[in-house]
Design an enzyme around this catalytic site. Structure first.
Site, PDB file in Angstrom:
ATOM      1  N   SER A   8      17.856 -11.965 -38.298  1.00 38.82           N
ATOM      2  CA  SER A   8      17.092 -13.000 -38.990  1.00 38.82           C
ATOM      3  C   SER A   8      16.068 -12.305 -39.871  1.00 38.82           C
ATOM      4  O   SER A   8      15.694 -11.163 -39.612  1.00 38.82           O
ATOM      5  CB  SER A   8      16.376 -13.900 -37.982  1.00 38.82           C
ATOM      6  OG  SER A   8      15.501 -14.786 -38.637  1.00 38.82           O
ATOM      7  N   GLY A  12       8.344 -15.828 -38.577  1.00 40.27           N
ATOM      8  CA  GLY A  12       7.861 -16.510 -37.380  1.00 40.27           C
ATOM      9  C   GLY A  12       8.650 -16.117 -36.149  1.00 40.27           C
ATOM     10  O   GLY A  12       8.095 -15.865 -35.083  1.00 40.27           O
ATOM     11  N   ASP A  69      20.146 -19.149 -32.752  1.00 42.95           N
ATOM     12  CA  ASP A  69      20.363 -20.310 -33.601  1.00 42.95           C
ATOM     13  C   ASP A  69      19.633 -21.425 -32.892  1.00 42.95           C
ATOM     14  O   ASP A  69      19.778 -21.607 -31.678  1.00 42.95           O
ATOM     15  CB  ASP A  69      21.849 -20.636 -33.787  1.00 42.95           C
ATOM     16  CG  ASP A  69      22.060 -21.525 -35.010  1.00 42.95           C
ATOM     17  OD1 ASP A  69      21.339 -21.343 -36.012  1.00 42.95           O
ATOM     18  OD2 ASP A  69      22.926 -22.402 -34.970  1.00 42.95           O
ATOM     19  N   SER A  70      18.784 -22.080 -33.626  1.00 40.56           N
ATOM     20  CA  SER A  70      17.947 -23.084 -33.003  1.00 40.56           C
ATOM     21  C   SER A  70      17.689 -24.200 -33.997  1.00 40.56           C
ATOM     22  O   SER A  70      17.885 -24.044 -35.198  1.00 40.56           O
ATOM     23  CB  SER A  70      16.628 -22.458 -32.544  1.00 40.56           C
ATOM     24  OG  SER A  70      15.990 -21.798 -33.622  1.00 40.56           O
ATOM     25  N   GLY A 156       8.680 -24.518 -39.406  1.00 39.44           N
ATOM     26  CA  GLY A 156       9.759 -25.496 -39.259  1.00 39.44           C
ATOM     27  C   GLY A 156       9.216 -26.894 -39.004  1.00 39.44           C
ATOM     28  O   GLY A 156       8.342 -27.396 -39.701  1.00 39.44           O
ATOM     29  N   TYR A 157       9.703 -27.518 -37.952  1.00 36.96           N
ATOM     30  CA  TYR A 157       9.338 -28.895 -37.622  1.00 36.96           C
ATOM     31  C   TYR A 157       8.101 -28.982 -36.714  1.00 36.96           C
ATOM     32  O   TYR A 157       7.716 -30.076 -36.298  1.00 36.96           O
ATOM     33  CB  TYR A 157      10.524 -29.590 -36.930  1.00 36.96           C
ATOM     34  CG  TYR A 157      11.737 -29.728 -37.830  1.00 36.96           C
ATOM     35  CD1 TYR A 157      11.951 -30.883 -38.573  1.00 36.96           C
ATOM     36  CD2 TYR A 157      12.670 -28.702 -37.942  1.00 36.96           C
ATOM     37  CE1 TYR A 157      13.057 -31.014 -39.407  1.00 36.96           C
ATOM     38  CE2 TYR A 157      13.777 -28.820 -38.762  1.00 36.96           C
ATOM     39  CZ  TYR A 157      13.968 -29.972 -39.508  1.00 36.96           C
ATOM     40  OH  TYR A 157      15.060 -30.092 -40.328  1.00 36.96           O
ATOM     41  N   ASP A 158       7.485 -27.846 -36.429  1.00 33.63           N
ATOM     42  CA  ASP A 158       6.381 -27.797 -35.457  1.00 33.63           C
ATOM     43  C   ASP A 158       5.248 -28.799 -35.712  1.00 33.63           C
ATOM     44  O   ASP A 158       4.740 -29.404 -34.764  1.00 33.63           O
ATOM     45  CB  ASP A 158       5.796 -26.383 -35.367  1.00 33.63           C
ATOM     46  CG  ASP A 158       6.718 -25.408 -34.644  1.00 33.63           C
ATOM     47  OD1 ASP A 158       7.788 -25.829 -34.162  1.00 33.63           O
ATOM     48  OD2 ASP A 158       6.356 -24.212 -34.563  1.00 33.63           O
ATOM     49  N   ARG A 184      12.560 -21.253 -27.492  1.00 29.65           N
ATOM     50  CA  ARG A 184      12.926 -19.841 -27.614  1.00 29.65           C
ATOM     51  C   ARG A 184      12.391 -19.038 -26.435  1.00 29.65           C
ATOM     52  O   ARG A 184      13.057 -18.138 -25.939  1.00 29.65           O
ATOM     53  CB  ARG A 184      12.431 -19.267 -28.939  1.00 29.65           C
ATOM     54  CG  ARG A 184      13.426 -19.474 -30.061  1.00 29.65           C
ATOM     55  CD  ARG A 184      13.008 -18.726 -31.315  1.00 29.65           C
ATOM     56  NE  ARG A 184      11.869 -19.357 -31.953  1.00 29.65           N
ATOM     57  CZ  ARG A 184      11.968 -20.401 -32.763  1.00 29.65           C
ATOM     58  NH1 ARG A 184      13.137 -20.930 -33.015  1.00 29.65           N
ATOM     59  NH2 ARG A 184      10.904 -20.928 -33.315  1.00 29.65           N
TER      60      ARG A 184
END
Length: 198
Positions: A8, A12, A69-70, A156-158, A184
């Protein structure tokens, strides 16, 4: 320190994984610093995509590789964005950005009472590109999607991912808090439990 390629270029993720793996003797090297391009992610499941990314990074570097992958899965959206979390808006005619992804999820949930969602992470560690027995860890982190963002941490969506038991969004947690409870962190704890003899 044992070198692991992180499949990756996400800063983050590099921070999160490094802080959790460094005490266990692993140095994470982002694949971009070794000239490894991003792998294709054509699969419908998180585990298949993580495995493809890990094998790709290991094949091109000759080193063991860690991939994840998340994404976020929203109940009222039938599990979307799921494996497409990072490019959800782009696949729907928008730009590829966290802001666009969040805006699309919020828009699709407008007027919907069921805001339940979970972050899911699949971590895969391969010793080599052809490792017949990759190590796999999975984690789930339950929450709800807010209409308005809160907090300036995470990514991200945090900012929209609210954790009722903590009364905070993922973006309002300190890095240490997040590294204890996130999807994670949970997946990595499972993976670490399998590292004996690695």
């Amino acid at each position: 320190m044992r070198k692991l390629v992180l499949a990756s270029n996400n800063a983050g993720k590099l921070r999160e994984f490094s802080s959790l793996l460094a005490p266990r003797g692993f140095e994470l090297v982002p694949q971009g610093s070794l000239g490894v391009p991003e792998a294709e992610e054509p699969h419908p499941t998180f585990i298949e995509n993580a495995l493809a990314k890990a094998r790709h990074a290991s094949r091109l570097t000759g080193l063991p590789a860690l991939a994840d992958d998340s994404g976020v899965c929203v109940a009222a959206l039938g599990g979307e964005p799921g494996v497409y979390s990072a490019r959800y808006a782009a696949l729907n005619g928008g730009e590829k950005s966290d802001a666009a992804n969040n805006a699309l999820v919020v828009e699709r949930l407008r007027g919907v009472a069921d805001r339940r969602a979970y972050y899911y992470a699949a971590l895969v560690l391969v010793r080599s590109a052809h490792d017949p027995q990759p190590l796999i860890g999975e984690g789930l982190w339950w929450g709800e999607v807010l209409e308005h963002p809160r907090g300036d941490g995470g990514f991200g969506y945090d900012p929209y991912f609210f954790l009722p038991e903590l009364g905070k969004t993922a973006a309002e947690l300190s890095p240490d808090e997040k590294n204890r409870v996130s999807h994670r962190a949970q997946a990595l704890a499972v993976l670490i439990g399998k590292l004996d003899g690695f």
